[in-house]
Write an enzyme that holds these catalytic residues in place. Structure first.
Site, short mmCIF file in Angstrom:
data_model
loop_
_atom_site.label_atom_id
_atom_site.label_comp_id
_atom_site.label_asym_id
_atom_site.label_seq_id
_atom_site.Cartn_x
_atom_site.Cartn_y
_atom_site.Cartn_z
CG HIS A 52 -11.17 97.69 15.07
ND1 HIS A 52 -11.58 98.68 14.29
CD2 HIS A 52 -12.42 97.43 15.75
CE1 HIS A 52 -13.10 98.73 14.23
NE2 HIS A 52 -13.38 97.70 15.14
CG HIS A 55 -15.51 100.38 18.25
ND1 HIS A 55 -16.78 99.88 18.95
CD2 HIS A 55 -15.20 99.86 17.23
CE1 HIS A 55 -17.02 98.88 18.04
NE2 HIS A 55 -16.23 98.74 16.82
CD GLU A 79 -17.29 101.47 14.73
OE1 GLU A 79 -16.09 101.01 14.12
OE2 GLU A 79 -18.18 100.48 14.51
#
Length: 345
Positions: A106, A176, A311
């Site tokens: 991420h 997210h 996602e």
């Protein structure tokens, strides 16, 4: 209705964190904050007309700056995992922080989720902008990223990302948000019914890096082409050493076109969620690593499987796997993606 502004406090950096509330004629509310270009709350009615927040998160900025499992933030420069925290573009190798076992996750230690974005309002749309410097978290090129959120009277929340870069760089932005359609304090999502528009998924290794195979879902616990109770096959799936899903599904249809990705429903509340995306993939994550140790909104301790994420994204580790969709943004190009969430009951 006009966008309402509020203050969400100050980040540790001293920057003011701005908040925005979008409301439609049906009473649906979407609350956004400039920290991480995050969705703070989505409040929708159930079948009896009761309004509840259906997203996991924190009451204040301190929670988001603490040990947060990426609650509802915009993640990047590259969402999901990059194997061994390394990639090569045009013959040059780059190294990133490995913040998820042996892999980069991420965007790194301080990804886009931990930045206070600039914010403005354009009619009924909230616009967040962030500039990621050349070399930020080890990535090449200065990236200018814009996120636009708009709620309409059809109970559709549209989220659009677009970005440009001064040098060739990997890019993969995702939101997210953790959903619990029964309400953020209602407990686990095991009984949520999920359908995915995906004939294939990506098998992964023990560190959740795709093996490179694009496998058919038929005859596996990954077959959501017809609706299934999401928790009924948790024990058959290894989600990173925990039961549950943390896998990319390959969305049917042409990437770049807005098309159905997923549908979710919860019978007690009657709430339903429909997700459409232009992205090639969607990561179904069922909160496998929530452990009750994080005190969320109203002090709720979010246990394992208290929320599920959808996602929308490029395939994980696409920068290292040439058979996956292109993950490189070059100067003169514009990265674009859109996801639309539709709420009903």
């Amino acid at each position: 209705m006009p966008v309402e502004k509020f203050s969400f406090g100050k980040a540790k950096s001293g920057q003011e964190v701005q908040g925005f509330k979008l409301t439609n004629k049906n009473g649906v509310e979407v609350h956004l904050i400039s920290y991480g270009a995050a969705i703070w709350k989505i409040c929708t009615p159930d079948k009896a007309g009761r309004i509840d927040d259906i997203t996991l998160g924190f009451d204040d900025i301190a929670g988001y700056e603490g040990d947060s499992p990426y609650f509802s933030v915009s993640v990047g420069r590259v969402a999901n995992r990059i194997a061994r925290g390394k990639f090569t573009i045009d013959g040059k190798e780059y190294s990133l922080a490995t913040n998820n076992g042996p892999n980069a996750l991420h965007g790194g230690i301080k990804g886009f989720d931990k930045a206070v974005w600039d914010a403005s309002v354009r009619e009924q749309t909230v616009v967040f902008q962030h500039v990621s410097a050349d070399g930020d978290e080890g990535y090449p090129g200065e990236v200018t990223l814009v996120a636009e959120f708009c709620l309409n009277d059809d109970n559709q929340l549209s989220l659009e990302y677009h970005a440009t870069s001064t040098a060739a760089t990997p890019i993969n932005i995702a939101n997210h948000t953790y959903f619990n359609l029964a309400g953020q304090s209602a407990g686990v999502i095991d009984d949520h019914v999920v359908q995915l528009n995906a004939d294939h998924y990506l098998p992964v290794d023990s560190t959740l890096i795709p093996t490179g195979e694009v496998a058919p879902v038929e005859g596996t616990p990954f077959d959501f082409r017809e609706s299934h109770v999401v928790g009924e096959r948790f024990s058959q799936v290894d989600g990173g050493g925990q039961p549950g899903y943390d896998h990319n599904f390959c969305v049917n249809g042409e990437a770049g076109t807005l098309r159905l990705c997923a549908s979710v429903s919860e019978s007690t509340s009657g709430r339903q969620l429909r997700v459409e995306t232009t992205q090639p993939g969607v990561q179904l994550y069922t909160g496998n690593f929530l452990a009750g140790s994080v005190a969320g909104k109203s002090g709720v301790a979010y246990a394992q499987h208290s929320g599920l994420c959808l996602e929308t994204q490029n395939y994980p580790d696409a920068i290292n796997q040439s058979s996956f969709p292109n993950a490189v943004l070059r100067p003169g190009e514009t990265y674009r993606q859109q996801t639309v969430y539709t709420f009903s009951c």
